[in-house]
Design an enzyme around this catalytic site. Structure first.
Site, PDB file in Angstrom:
ATOM      1  N   ARG A  37     -25.897 -64.305-121.095  1.00 40.65           N
ATOM      2  CA  ARG A  37     -24.933 -64.593-120.091  1.00 40.65           C
ATOM      3  C   ARG A  37     -25.461 -65.460-118.818  1.00 40.65           C
ATOM      4  O   ARG A  37     -24.625 -66.142-118.413  1.00 40.65           O
ATOM      5  CB  ARG A  37     -24.802 -63.041-119.426  1.00 40.65           C
ATOM      6  CG  ARG A  37     -23.823 -62.301-120.326  1.00 40.65           C
ATOM      7  CD  ARG A  37     -23.393 -61.150-119.786  1.00 40.65           C
ATOM      8  NE  ARG A  37     -22.592 -60.180-120.466  1.00 40.65           N
ATOM      9  CZ  ARG A  37     -22.091 -58.963-120.318  1.00 40.65           C
ATOM     10  NH1 ARG A  37     -22.484 -58.195-119.228  1.00 40.65           N
ATOM     11  NH2 ARG A  37     -21.199 -58.445-121.093  1.00 40.65           N
ATOM     12  N   LYS A 198     -10.474 -47.697-133.107  1.00 44.72           N
ATOM     13  CA  LYS A 198      -9.122 -47.088-132.705  1.00 44.72           C
ATOM     14  C   LYS A 198      -8.156 -47.648-132.335  1.00 44.72           C
ATOM     15  O   LYS A 198      -8.165 -48.692-131.577  1.00 44.72           O
ATOM     16  CB  LYS A 198      -9.711 -45.996-131.582  1.00 44.72           C
ATOM     17  CG  LYS A 198     -10.831 -45.081-131.687  1.00 44.72           C
ATOM     18  CD  LYS A 198     -10.993 -44.179-130.561  1.00 44.72           C
ATOM     19  CE  LYS A 198     -11.719 -42.942-130.727  1.00 44.72           C
ATOM     20  NZ  LYS A 198     -12.111 -42.187-129.675  1.00 44.72           N
ATOM     21  N   GLY A 349     -18.288 -57.685-128.979  1.00 46.44           N
ATOM     22  CA  GLY A 349     -19.658 -57.592-129.478  1.00 46.44           C
ATOM     23  C   GLY A 349     -20.023 -57.859-130.846  1.00 46.44           C
ATOM     24  O   GLY A 349     -20.734 -58.431-131.204  1.00 46.44           O
ATOM     25  N   GLY A 372     -14.205 -56.010-122.160  1.00 49.41           N
ATOM     26  CA  GLY A 372     -12.865 -55.324-121.713  1.00 49.41           C
ATOM     27  C   GLY A 372     -12.085 -56.597-121.042  1.00 49.41           C
ATOM     28  O   GLY A 372     -10.876 -56.461-121.266  1.00 49.41           O
TER      29      GLY A 372
END
Length: 392
Positions: A37, A198, A349, A372
């Site tokens: 990052r 999910k 990821g 996110g």
């Protein structure tokens, strides 16, 4: 999205506040274990330094929840950034108040300052106007290069725009360019690949992409729920029973819109959830009653659709990727994406880890830096950090 970038402003001799995403992993001794990052922002920082700006950097580390947590200090980042830039990076022991104001006032063009963790103050995540005003007062102009927090309305990326002009750094500009274009004006065929555990995590993403894509590939644990919704036996696999009606609804929506949905043609089943479990590959119609699905394999038709796509968005693994025996489905998708000559965008990821493992990262047009944030962008949700960037 027609947003101003650092190319559109004159920074010569100016103090520039830069919101970066330096929330990097560290071990128990505060050694940085992955500086990806930090490296991702170097093009922006070097450009500003080359154009004679004084750089005031702000970031968060972890979730200190308004407390000064020593283990979440930016000090290790100061050291690593100094090495990467090849010059001293100064440090301010706070991001607002006397220490920050003096350090910013003393900063000269060509120098770099990193402020202490923004989230040592609750005012940051609460988007407190006074806190945003204090941050803005340190500089002449602000740059947002932290895509990872652009789905949050925080003081340093959204609130600050009330007091100083905010423009995009190269990193966030690239995210807007690639993901924004894929959603608003994709080259076709457009194929979306969605994996992960999910359905509930990605309902909005799947629903939004069904409005835009020509084909959607659904894999990972969430595929179990869709297979069950089709009446397939899924053995002892985990699935979301309460989401069966929704899965049926999404499949019906796809059919109505003429969007091709690819679910696994074959699955790798195991007798337990473990790296060393007994496993075998079976048709989706032949899953043994007491075995569980841990990986997905797709038809040649699906593989060809991915390879021939002009735009691909991929988020989430196709199986229990952390176990080698159940990583093949994800690796096969990675190869198909890499072989496409179209624009490919990968986020999440596990998907990124799969690319790295297969050595295919350099075959991808754009690897998103947001977790996110990428999902919420794909879902079509408002992005306060991006909205705050000045329009051209």
């Amino acid at each position: 999205m027609n947003k101003k970038s650092i190319r559109d402003i004159d920074v010569n001799g100016k103090k520039v506040f830069i919101r970066v995403d330096f929330n990097v992993p560290m071990d128990e001794n505060q050694n940085i274990t992955n500086d990806k990052r930090i490296r991702a922002t170097l093009p922006t920082l070097n450009y500003l330094l080359e154009h004679n700006a004084a750089l005031i950097l702000a970031c968060h580390v972890g979730r200190p929840k308004g407390q000064r947590v020593p283990e979440l200090s930016v000090k290790p980042i100061v050291k690593r950034l100094s090495e990467l830039l090849g010059k001293e990076v100064k440090y301010a022991e706070d991001c607002v108040g006397e220490a920050a104001e003096k350090a910013a006032a003393d900063l000269k063009p060509g120098e770099v300052l990193l402020l202490e963790n923004l989230r040592y103050h609750n005012e940051e995540t609460k988007n407190n106007p006074e806190f945003a005003k204090q941050l803005a007062s340190l500089a002449d102009v602000a740059v947002d290069d932290a895509f990872g927090v652009s789905h949050r309305a925080h003081a340093s990326n959204a609130g600050i725009a009330q007091y100083v002009e905010v423009v995009a750094g190269f990193l966030i500009e690239k995210e807007i360019q690639f993901i924004g274009t894929a959603l608003s004006n994709p080259q076709r065929p457009f194929v979306a690949i969605i994996g992960g555990a999910k359905v509930s995590d990605k309902i909005g993403v799947i629903s939004n992409l069904l409005e835009k894509a020509d084909a959607v590939v659904i894999g990972g644990g969430m595929a179990n729920t869709f297979l069950a919704a089709q009446g397939k036996g899924i053995g002892s696999s985990l699935f979301e029973e309460e989401k069966l009606p929704l899965a049926k609804e999404l499949l019906a929506k796809a059919e109505e819109k003429g969007v091709k949905v690819f679910l696994p043609a074959e699955v790798v089943v195991a007798d337990k959830f473990a790296a060393d479990a007994n496993h075998k590959t079976v048709s989706v119609d032949e899953v043994p009653a007491d075995w569980m699905i841990l990986d997905n394999k797709f038809s040649k038709e699906c593989e060809d659709a991915v390879k021939n796509a002009k735009t691909i968005v991929w988020n989430g693994p196709m199986g229990v990727f952390e176990f080698d025996a159940f990583a093949k489905g994800t690796e096969e998708i990675a190869h198909a994406v890499a072989e496409s000559e179209g624009t490919s965008i990968v986020g999440g990821g596990d998907s990124i880890a799969a690319l790295k493992k297969t050595g295919l990262s350099d075959k991808i047009s754009h690897i998103s830096t947001g977790g996110g944030a990428t999902l919420e962008f794909l879902e079509g949700k408002p992005m306060p950090g991006i909205a705050a960037i000045a329009d051209k």
